[in-house]
Design an enzyme around this catalytic site. Structure first.
Site, PDB file in Angstrom:
ATOM      1  N   ARG A 109      -8.701  -2.056   1.325  1.00  0.00           N
ATOM      2  CA  ARG A 109      -9.718  -1.637   0.369  1.00  0.00           C
ATOM      3  C   ARG A 109     -10.716  -0.766   1.111  1.00  0.00           C
ATOM      4  O   ARG A 109     -11.073  -1.057   2.255  1.00  0.00           O
ATOM      5  CB  ARG A 109     -10.449  -2.836  -0.231  1.00  0.00           C
ATOM      6  CG  ARG A 109      -9.671  -3.612  -1.292  1.00  0.00           C
ATOM      7  CD  ARG A 109      -9.479  -2.811  -2.590  1.00  0.00           C
ATOM      8  NE  ARG A 109      -8.815  -3.578  -3.620  1.00  0.00           N
ATOM      9  CZ  ARG A 109      -7.486  -3.584  -3.818  1.00  0.00           C
ATOM     10  NH1 ARG A 109      -6.688  -2.850  -3.068  1.00  0.00           N
ATOM     11  NH2 ARG A 109      -6.973  -4.296  -4.809  1.00  0.00           N
ATOM     12  N   GLU A 130     -14.152   5.456  -4.424  1.00  0.00           N
ATOM     13  CA  GLU A 130     -12.886   5.881  -5.012  1.00  0.00           C
ATOM     14  C   GLU A 130     -13.122   6.222  -6.470  1.00  0.00           C
ATOM     15  O   GLU A 130     -13.749   5.416  -7.153  1.00  0.00           O
ATOM     16  CB  GLU A 130     -11.863   4.733  -4.945  1.00  0.00           C
ATOM     17  CG  GLU A 130     -10.844   4.912  -3.867  1.00  0.00           C
ATOM     18  CD  GLU A 130      -9.940   3.710  -3.694  1.00  0.00           C
ATOM     19  OE1 GLU A 130      -9.434   3.206  -4.720  1.00  0.00           O
ATOM     20  OE2 GLU A 130      -9.741   3.273  -2.563  1.00  0.00           O
ATOM     21  N   HIS A 143      -4.965   6.033  -3.153  1.00  0.00           N
ATOM     22  CA  HIS A 143      -4.697   4.629  -3.512  1.00  0.00           C
ATOM     23  C   HIS A 143      -3.330   4.484  -4.208  1.00  0.00           C
ATOM     24  O   HIS A 143      -3.242   4.081  -5.367  1.00  0.00           O
ATOM     25  CB  HIS A 143      -5.820   4.046  -4.398  1.00  0.00           C
ATOM     26  CG  HIS A 143      -5.900   2.540  -4.344  1.00  0.00           C
ATOM     27  ND1 HIS A 143      -7.073   1.837  -4.483  1.00  0.00           N
ATOM     28  CD2 HIS A 143      -4.936   1.602  -4.162  1.00  0.00           C
ATOM     29  CE1 HIS A 143      -6.826   0.528  -4.395  1.00  0.00           C
ATOM     30  NE2 HIS A 143      -5.532   0.361  -4.206  1.00  0.00           N
TER      31      HIS A 143
HETATM   32  C1  GLV Z   1      -3.589  -2.525  -5.068  1.00  0.00           C
HETATM   33  O1  GLV Z   1      -4.404  -2.008  -4.355  1.00  0.00           O
HETATM   34  C2  GLV Z   1      -3.455  -3.955  -5.194  1.00  0.00           C
HETATM   35  O2  GLV Z   1      -4.357  -4.703  -4.786  1.00  0.00           O
HETATM   36  O3  GLV Z   1      -2.427  -4.385  -5.741  1.00  0.00           O
END
Ligand code: GLV
Ligand code: GLV
Length: 326
Positions: free
Chosen positions: A238, A267, A286
């Site tokens: 993250r 983001e 992402h």
């Molecule tokens: C994506 O980032 C997830 O947490 O599945």
């Protein structure tokens, strides 16, 4: 008895909605963008179950607006957008989607590592912008993966999958996590280090930990300064686990050599953000788990979780199983 009501905050792929419709009265946000907050608060009022995305903020305010809510199921493995403690306090199980995305996300992390360490972005920019000149012995030289030391921060499912890939690349693997993991050491040949020890010894550092109060800005200015100047940093967890401003500074001043990021803070990353224009920062938007097959599996796993909860069973993939009687 009336069928339970489910709110789905964004259309999921695969058979997820059909699976839910078989057991509930399903309402899905029809637009192809995140559901606006006020809309979510209004819809949650009548919901028995919520099928949500990592772009939805599930906090005490939302739970207060949703007095009937008995289950939250997220189509992601990370649940930092959800106030899990607030859900637990109300006895609400929270589902997520581990395992099905582990290998796909590990592939992404490894791709970022190769791309950043071997300067793929700079190379590609030279090709596209007409700077690809004559062959030159020291042109665009990067850093090896094979024979190097990879430090994994957060040896969970994805971390272990990255460690397996690293073994195939002839890398030595160090790891750090809250508790030492003798089983993983035995199975994968990885070596435990303190966070500081790992930073100092690793040629490449991959951040694969979940985001919580203890990991926010874990990789800060001091951590970056503790890395080798030749090091690569990868983040596929993250964005806020890394201090973005400190990273931009470290990359432009040569404190570390390169970064490969699947996640950023904020983001989406604004195109005029300092990180976006750094040639030694390879960024993808992402997409860690973004393959057709994996996204379908995630959507269906989240549906299985929600159905189980609404049918009075334990969610098979629950982040707060303490809501269930022992
Ligand atoms: C994506 O980032 C997830 O947490 O599945
Ligand atoms: C997530 O699935 C992790 O444990 O790494």
């Amino acid at each position: 008895m009336a069928a339970p009501k489910i709110v789905v905050t964004r259309r999921p792929p695969g058979a997820a909605e059909e699976m839910l419709r078989a057991a509930a009265d399903v309402w899905t946000w029809p637009e192809n963008r995140a559901m606006p907050r006020d809309e979510l608060l209004a819809r949650a009022g009548g919901a028995d179950g919520l099928y949500c995305m990592l772009t939805d903020r599930i906090d005490a305010g939302l739970l207060d607006a949703a007095p009937r809510l008995g289950a939250v199921s997220q189509m992601a493995v990370g649940v930092d957008n959800i106030d899990v403690a607030a859900c637990t306090a109300r006895g609400i199980p929270v589902g997520h989607t581990p395992d099905v995305l582990t290998e796909t996300t590990a592939d992404t992390a490894f791709g970022l590592l190769i791309a950043a360490a071997r300067r793929f972005r700079e190379g590609m920019e030279d090709v596209v912008e007409g700077r690809w000149g004559e062959w030159d012995p020291m042109y665009m030289v990067g850093r090896d993966l094979h024979g190097s030391v990879l430090g994994i921060v957060g040896l969970g499912r994805i971390g272990r999958a990255v460690a397996r890939r690293a073994a195939g690349f002839g890398m030595r693997v160090l790891y750090t996590k809250r508790f030492r993991d003798p089983a993983a050491e035995e199975e994968l040949g990885v070596e435990y280090r303190s966070f500081e020890g790992l930073l100092a010894e690793s040629d490449h550092v991959a951040v694969l930990t979940s985001l919580h109060a203890g990991t926010r800005h874990l990789v800060d200015r001091a951590a970056l300064a503790a890395m080798k100047p030749s090091a690569t940093l990868v983040n596929a967890s993250r964005g806020p686990v890394v201090d973005t401003d400190a990273l931009a500074e470290a990359l432009s001043e040569g404190v570390i050599a390169a970064a490969g990021l699947d996640v950023t803070d904020p983001e989406p990353l604004p195109p005029d953000h300092p990180l976006a224009s750094l040639p030694n920062c390879f960024i993808v938007p992402h997409i860690g788990s973004a393959t057709v097959r994996t996204r379908i599996l995630m959507a269906e796993r989240a549906a299985v979780n929600l159905r189980a909860a609404l049918e009075g069973n334990r969610m098979p993939y629950c982040i707060n199983p303490e809501v269930y009687p022992a």
